[in-house]
Structure formats: structure tokens, C-alpha cells
Design a protein around this motif. Structure first.
Motif, PDB file in Angstrom:
ATOM      1  N   PRO A 149       0.832  -1.217   0.000  1.00 37.27           N
ATOM      2  CA  PRO A 149       0.000   0.000   0.000  1.00 37.27           C
ATOM      3  C   PRO A 149       0.862   1.260   0.000  1.00 37.27           C
ATOM      4  O   PRO A 149       1.995   1.251   0.500  1.00 37.27           O
ATOM      5  CB  PRO A 149      -0.822  -0.124   1.286  1.00 37.27           C
ATOM      6  CG  PRO A 149      -0.011  -1.013   2.169  1.00 37.27           C
ATOM      7  CD  PRO A 149       0.707  -1.966   1.270  1.00 37.27           C
ATOM      8  N   ASP A 150       0.329   2.333  -0.554  1.00 34.39           N
ATOM      9  CA  ASP A 150       1.011   3.624  -0.560  1.00 34.39           C
ATOM     10  C   ASP A 150       0.888   4.238   0.835  1.00 34.39           C
ATOM     11  O   ASP A 150      -0.176   4.713   1.224  1.00 34.39           O
ATOM     12  CB  ASP A 150       0.382   4.535  -1.614  1.00 34.39           C
ATOM     13  CG  ASP A 150       1.059   5.891  -1.694  1.00 34.39           C
ATOM     14  OD1 ASP A 150       2.063   6.098  -0.987  1.00 34.39           O
ATOM     15  OD2 ASP A 150       0.579   6.744  -2.461  1.00 34.39           O
ATOM     16  N   GLU A 151       1.998   4.234   1.580  1.00 28.17           N
ATOM     17  CA  GLU A 151       1.944   4.667   2.980  1.00 28.17           C
ATOM     18  C   GLU A 151       1.610   6.143   3.135  1.00 28.17           C
ATOM     19  O   GLU A 151       1.064   6.550   4.173  1.00 28.17           O
ATOM     20  CB  GLU A 151       3.273   4.384   3.662  1.00 28.17           C
ATOM     21  CG  GLU A 151       4.451   5.128   3.061  1.00 28.17           C
ATOM     22  CD  GLU A 151       5.743   4.885   3.802  1.00 28.17           C
ATOM     23  OE1 GLU A 151       6.724   5.581   3.507  1.00 28.17           O
ATOM     24  OE2 GLU A 151       5.766   4.015   4.682  1.00 28.17           O
ATOM     25  N   THR A 152       1.893   6.973   2.131  1.00 24.16           N
ATOM     26  CA  THR A 152       1.590   8.402   2.258  1.00 24.16           C
ATOM     27  C   THR A 152       0.092   8.639   2.411  1.00 24.16           C
ATOM     28  O   THR A 152      -0.331   9.550   3.133  1.00 24.16           O
ATOM     29  CB  THR A 152       2.109   9.182   1.054  1.00 24.16           C
ATOM     30  OG1 THR A 152       1.490   8.685  -0.141  1.00 24.16           O
ATOM     31  CG2 THR A 152       3.615   9.060   0.913  1.00 24.16           C
ATOM     32  N   PRO A 194       1.047  16.815   7.518  1.00 22.83           N
ATOM     33  CA  PRO A 194       2.008  17.717   8.177  1.00 22.83           C
ATOM     34  C   PRO A 194       3.196  17.003   8.803  1.00 22.83           C
ATOM     35  O   PRO A 194       4.266  17.597   8.961  1.00 22.83           O
ATOM     36  CB  PRO A 194       1.152  18.420   9.233  1.00 22.83           C
ATOM     37  CG  PRO A 194      -0.018  17.524   9.453  1.00 22.83           C
ATOM     38  CD  PRO A 194      -0.284  16.871   8.139  1.00 22.83           C
ATOM     39  N   ASP A 195       3.034  15.722   9.183  1.00 19.60           N
ATOM     40  CA  ASP A 195       4.123  14.990   9.825  1.00 19.60           C
ATOM     41  C   ASP A 195       5.019  14.264   8.833  1.00 19.60           C
ATOM     42  O   ASP A 195       5.966  13.589   9.234  1.00 19.60           O
ATOM     43  CB  ASP A 195       3.554  13.967  10.824  1.00 19.60           C
ATOM     44  CG  ASP A 195       2.784  14.638  11.944  1.00 19.60           C
ATOM     45  OD1 ASP A 195       3.161  15.760  12.308  1.00 19.60           O
ATOM     46  OD2 ASP A 195       1.812  14.027  12.442  1.00 19.60           O
ATOM     47  N   PHE A 196       4.739  14.404   7.529  1.00 21.67           N
ATOM     48  CA  PHE A 196       5.495  13.703   6.493  1.00 21.67           C
ATOM     49  C   PHE A 196       6.442  14.698   5.823  1.00 21.67           C
ATOM     50  O   PHE A 196       6.077  15.860   5.635  1.00 21.67           O
ATOM     51  CB  PHE A 196       4.526  13.106   5.461  1.00 21.67           C
ATOM     52  CG  PHE A 196       5.132  12.023   4.624  1.00 21.67           C
ATOM     53  CD1 PHE A 196       5.170  10.723   5.084  1.00 21.67           C
ATOM     54  CD2 PHE A 196       5.655  12.297   3.362  1.00 21.67           C
ATOM     55  CE1 PHE A 196       5.716   9.706   4.311  1.00 21.67           C
ATOM     56  CE2 PHE A 196       6.196  11.301   2.589  1.00 21.67           C
ATOM     57  CZ  PHE A 196       6.234   9.996   3.064  1.00 21.67           C
ATOM     58  N   PRO A 197       7.654  14.289   5.470  1.00 22.03           N
ATOM     59  CA  PRO A 197       8.583  15.219   4.796  1.00 22.03           C
ATOM     60  C   PRO A 197       7.984  15.764   3.497  1.00 22.03           C
ATOM     61  O   PRO A 197       7.359  15.045   2.735  1.00 22.03           O
ATOM     62  CB  PRO A 197       9.809  14.336   4.507  1.00 22.03           C
ATOM     63  CG  PRO A 197       9.734  13.234   5.507  1.00 22.03           C
ATOM     64  CD  PRO A 197       8.264  12.975   5.720  1.00 22.03           C
ATOM     65  N   GLY A 198       8.178  17.065   3.270  1.00 24.84           N
ATOM     66  CA  GLY A 198       7.630  17.693   2.071  1.00 24.84           C
ATOM     67  C   GLY A 198       6.236  18.237   2.310  1.00 24.84           C
ATOM     68  O   GLY A 198       5.666  18.121   3.399  1.00 24.84           O
TER      69      GLY A 198
END
Length: 213
Positions: A149-152, A194-198
Motif C-alpha cells: 500500500p502507498d503509505e503516504t 504535516p508529519d510527512f517530509p515535504g
């Protein structure tokens, strides 16, 4: 769910009660169409996906050229992440993708300015957008070794604030049936992860057809 119901009720009452007090006439209608959405990210490898946009709306004409609208509807957005599958020695094997679908309940107050008072009325509009995530279908990468799965998509926020820019044309009487064709651009203000880079901010372009009475 209680927070969502409270926001919907507050926005609708804050628009309708003052208008009734000043004797303004309210027109109600429906509109819908297709959109293309994508995510603005610092990373590469993200493509657009198509969805649908359906809403009911109330519109109030303050003068011959200015009106206010309140849309309440379903906005289907998403994105497709693309990666290259490689072998153990780093050789590129094939391209795999994961397409994520996100369905939002959207509340959109906006202001329109018309360029004519005739039955043909071109207009432009601007407004804010409050999106509540109601369904999340996470995309999956189908690698040779298995499905991932796409974790983002799993970490995306349930509430998003954005803006609306629109341009269109109406035809019909101000006091009776009208139809309109509208091109709309949506852009998020808030970061969906917000907690993910970028930065993950959704954008979409929609072509809509509507009727009102």
C-alpha cells in the motif's frame, strides 16, 4: 461527526438568516461535473487522477452584478504515485503505480461578480473551501514480490482548508430557471500530511454544469 454537523449548520445559518432578515431572494440549485486532481509535492513521480464533483447550492443576488453562494457537496479527488521497480543489482524492471481515491464532503462559501445584467451573464468567483474526508481508498503498488500500500495516503489529514477560483457563464432569468457552465480551480492551503517530509497540497480543475430555480 458531531464537529462536522456543527460546522455545516453554522455555515448555513450564518448565510441564510441575515439574508432572510434583509429580504434577499435565495435561488437553489444543483451542479456536477468531472475534475482532474493532483498533489503538489517536493517529490516527483505523482500524476493526476480524474474524479467527480457534485453539489447542491444556494445563491443570493445582492445586486445586478454581485451574488453569494454556498455549496455543499461531494468532491472526489486523489493522486497516483509512480515508482520504478528494480532488481537486486539495481536494474530497472518496470514501472508500477498506486492510485489513491479521496472523497470529501465540501463546504464552499464564495462570491461571484457578473459582467452583464442580461440573460447571458459571464462571471468570475472566489471563495474558501472546507473539506471533510469521508472515504479513503488507498492505492497499492503491485511489485513482483507482492502488493504494497502507498503509505503516504494512510497519514492524510481528515480536514483540509483551501481556496476556490471559478469562471463561467449563466443563462436565464434571475427570478426563474437558469443554467450555467463553470470552470473551477481548487487549491489547498493546509498540508494534508504535516508529519510527512515535504508538502502535500491537493489541486484540482473541474468542469461543472448546473441548474437553479
Amino acid at each position: 461527526m458531531l464537529r462536522l454537523q456543527a460546522v455545516v449548520l453554522f455555515v448555513m445559518l450564518s448565510l441564510i438568516i441575515p439574508l432572510n432578515a434583509f429580504g434577499q431572494e435565495i435561488k437553489f440549485g444543483l451542479k456536477g461535473g468531472v475534475n482532474s486532481s493532483w498533489i503538489i509535492d517536493d517529490d516527483t513521480g505523482i500524476e493526476s487522477v480524474r474524479g467527480v464533483n457534485i453539489a447542491g447550492f444556494a445563491e443570493v443576488q445582492f445586486s445586478g452584478r454581485i451574488s453569494m453562494l454556498l455549496d455543499l457537496g461531494l468532491n472526489q479527488r486523489g493522486f497516483e504515485r509512480v515508482q520504478t521497480e528494480t532488481s537486486e543489482d539495481g536494474t530497472a524492471l518496470r514501472t508500477v503505480s498506486a492510485r489513491t481515491r479521496l472523497d470529501y464532503l465540501t463546504i464552499t462559501p464564495q462570491l461571484n461578480v457578473h459582467f452583464s445584467k442580461t440573460h447571458w451573464r459571464p462571471y468570475v468567483g472566489i471563495g474558501s473551501r472546507f473539506d471533510f474526508l469521508v472515504d479513503r481508498r488507498i492505492g497499492e503498488f503491485e511489485f513482483s514480490s507482492g502488493t504494497v500500500p502507498d503509505e503516504t495516503a494512510e497519514f492524510m489529514e481528515d480536514f483540509v482548508i483551501g481556496s476556490v477560483l471559478s469562471a463561467g457563464i449563466k443563462h436565464g432569468s434571475q427570478n426563474a430557471f437558469q443554467w450555467k457552465l463553470e470552470l473551477r480551480y481548487d487549491r489547498d492551503f493546509t498540508d494534508s500530511i504535516p508529519d510527512f517530509p515535504g508538502l502535500f497540497r491537493s489541486n484540482s480543475v473541474a468542469l461543472l454544469f448546473g441548474i437553479s430555480f
